[in-house]
Design a protein around this motif. Structure first.
Motif, PDB file in Angstrom:
ATOM      1  N   UNK A   1       0.820  -1.221   0.000  1.00 35.54           N
ATOM      2  CA  UNK A   1       0.000   0.000   0.000  1.00 35.54           C
ATOM      3  C   UNK A   1       0.849   1.264   0.000  1.00 35.54           C
ATOM      4  N   UNK A   2       2.178   1.141   0.086  1.00 40.10           N
ATOM      5  CA  UNK A   2       3.032   2.326   0.132  1.00 40.10           C
ATOM      6  C   UNK A   2       3.145   2.980  -1.237  1.00 40.10           C
ATOM      7  N   UNK A   3       3.580   4.248  -1.211  1.00 40.71           N
ATOM      8  CA  UNK A   3       3.778   4.976  -2.468  1.00 40.71           C
ATOM      9  C   UNK A   3       2.498   5.114  -3.251  1.00 40.71           C
ATOM     10  N   UNK A   4       1.397   5.319  -2.514  1.00 41.88           N
ATOM     11  CA  UNK A   4       0.069   5.385  -3.161  1.00 41.88           C
ATOM     12  C   UNK A   4      -0.169   4.147  -4.014  1.00 41.88           C
ATOM     13  N   UNK A   5       0.343   3.038  -3.512  1.00 41.89           N
ATOM     14  CA  UNK A   5       0.155   1.712  -4.094  1.00 41.89           C
ATOM     15  C   UNK A   5       0.836   1.560  -5.458  1.00 41.89           C
ATOM     16  N   UNK A   6       1.870   2.375  -5.718  1.00 38.83           N
ATOM     17  CA  UNK A   6       2.589   2.262  -6.987  1.00 38.83           C
ATOM     18  C   UNK A   6       3.812   1.356  -6.889  1.00 38.83           C
TER      19      UNK A   6
END
Length: 314
Positions: free
Chosen positions: A12-17
């Motif tokens: 889920x980190x980096x806006x899920x990118x």
């Protein structure tokens, strides 16, 4: 025998990118000589910590923490208590990425961050240890206490994912009028402080909340915390101190600040009817009383820093 690496990533980190770049990250590490596998953290408590400890016990050479400061802190807590500790790599994908900022690791390109690991430039890093009668935890960037230091874990994770750093700014504006001094007693190398304070910091890098002027002389491996105690709880005076921070770090000589180096620090809340939550790398780390110790050069971490002034490992 090929070296083994485990990428522990927060999906889920980096806006899920981050997930979209995972194959490229694994390819960089494979080309760098590591037999590489990945583990996606789960909502289960201590998911990243337990996986880091497991692969360390299995003799992996490298653990890569891919995520925000919270994911990195969990991985640190998985390997720091061990006698045999793998090397650590960082791929920042959070909101502030304080630790990665201090190490010069690219924060806008996950693949470039992975390439920093394959360059093989290790530095010995201090690790902080926080303990009381109930817990022992480790941190690598900052420990703090006081109402405003609760900011990072008061912001819901879904808001951080959607709105990023703006979520922190909104929460800070909400919390600042509520800031009140606390009665605390702190002991540190060569001194003590007993009285009112709005917050304290024990910094291990020069990046706190995305600001590099808060602790301008912080060192990654000198065996000491950079300690700050903010004695005022007045909102206008706190804003004045923040202005000094932004204006070249001039707060360090202000009479409302205690600023010094220390290897040990102990803090207790004097009002037994209140609790002082402790913030460790942006995560809730228990409540005072708490003792802190700096473990000099406890971990070896890949960085993008020049050889000087930090000493590189052979």
């Amino acid at each position: 025998m090929r070296r083994r690496a485990r990428v522990i990533y927060n999906p889920t980190s980096g806006r899920e990118t981050l997930k979209a770049k995972l194959v490229d990250i694994l390819d960089v590490l494979e080309r760098g000589g590591y037999e590489t596998s990945a583990y996606a953290t789960t909502p289960q408590q201590n998911s990243a910590r337990d996986e880091a400890a497991r692969v360390a016990h299995e003799g992996f050479d490298l653990v890569v923490a891919a995520g925000g400061d919270g994911t990195i802190n969990e991985v640190i807590n998985g390997i720091a208590p061990l006698e045999q500790r793998p090397n650590l790599g960082i791929i920042p994908a959070g909101t502030t990425n304080d630790f990665a900022r201090a190490l010069g690791i690219p924060r806008a390109d996950f693949v470039e961050a992975a390439r920093v690991i394959t360059q093989g430039r290790l530095i010995p890093m201090d690790v902080g240890k926080a303990s009381n009668d109930e817990i022992t935890k480790y941190f690598i960037n900052i420990a703090a206490g006081g109402r405003l230091t609760e900011l990072t874990y008061d912001v819901p994770s879904d808001l951080k994912t959607v709105f990023g750093y703006i979520a922190y700014l909104v929460k800070a504006m909400e919390m600042l009028p509520q800031a009140r001094p606390i009665e605390m007693k702190a002991t540190f190398d060569g001194g003590e402080y007993e009285g009112k304070a709005s917050m304290f910091f024990l910094a291990m890098t020069n990046s706190v909340g995305g600001l590099e002027q808060v602790v301008p002389n912080a060192s990654l491996n000198d065996g000491n915390f950079t300690m700050i105690i903010v004695k005022t709880g007045n909102m206008m005076e706190i804003l004045q101190l923040l202005t000094k921070v932004l204006n070249g770090g001039r707060h360090v000589n202000d009479a409302r600040i205690i600023y010094k180096k220390t290897k040990h620090f102990t803090v207790a809340q004097q009002n037994t009817n209140l609790q002082m939550p402790i913030n460790l790398d942006g995560e809730f780390g228990g409540t005072a009383p708490m003792h802190f110790e700096n473990l000099k050069e406890h971990l070896s971490i890949f960085s993008n820093l020049p050889p000087e002034p930090q000493r590189l490992l052979e």
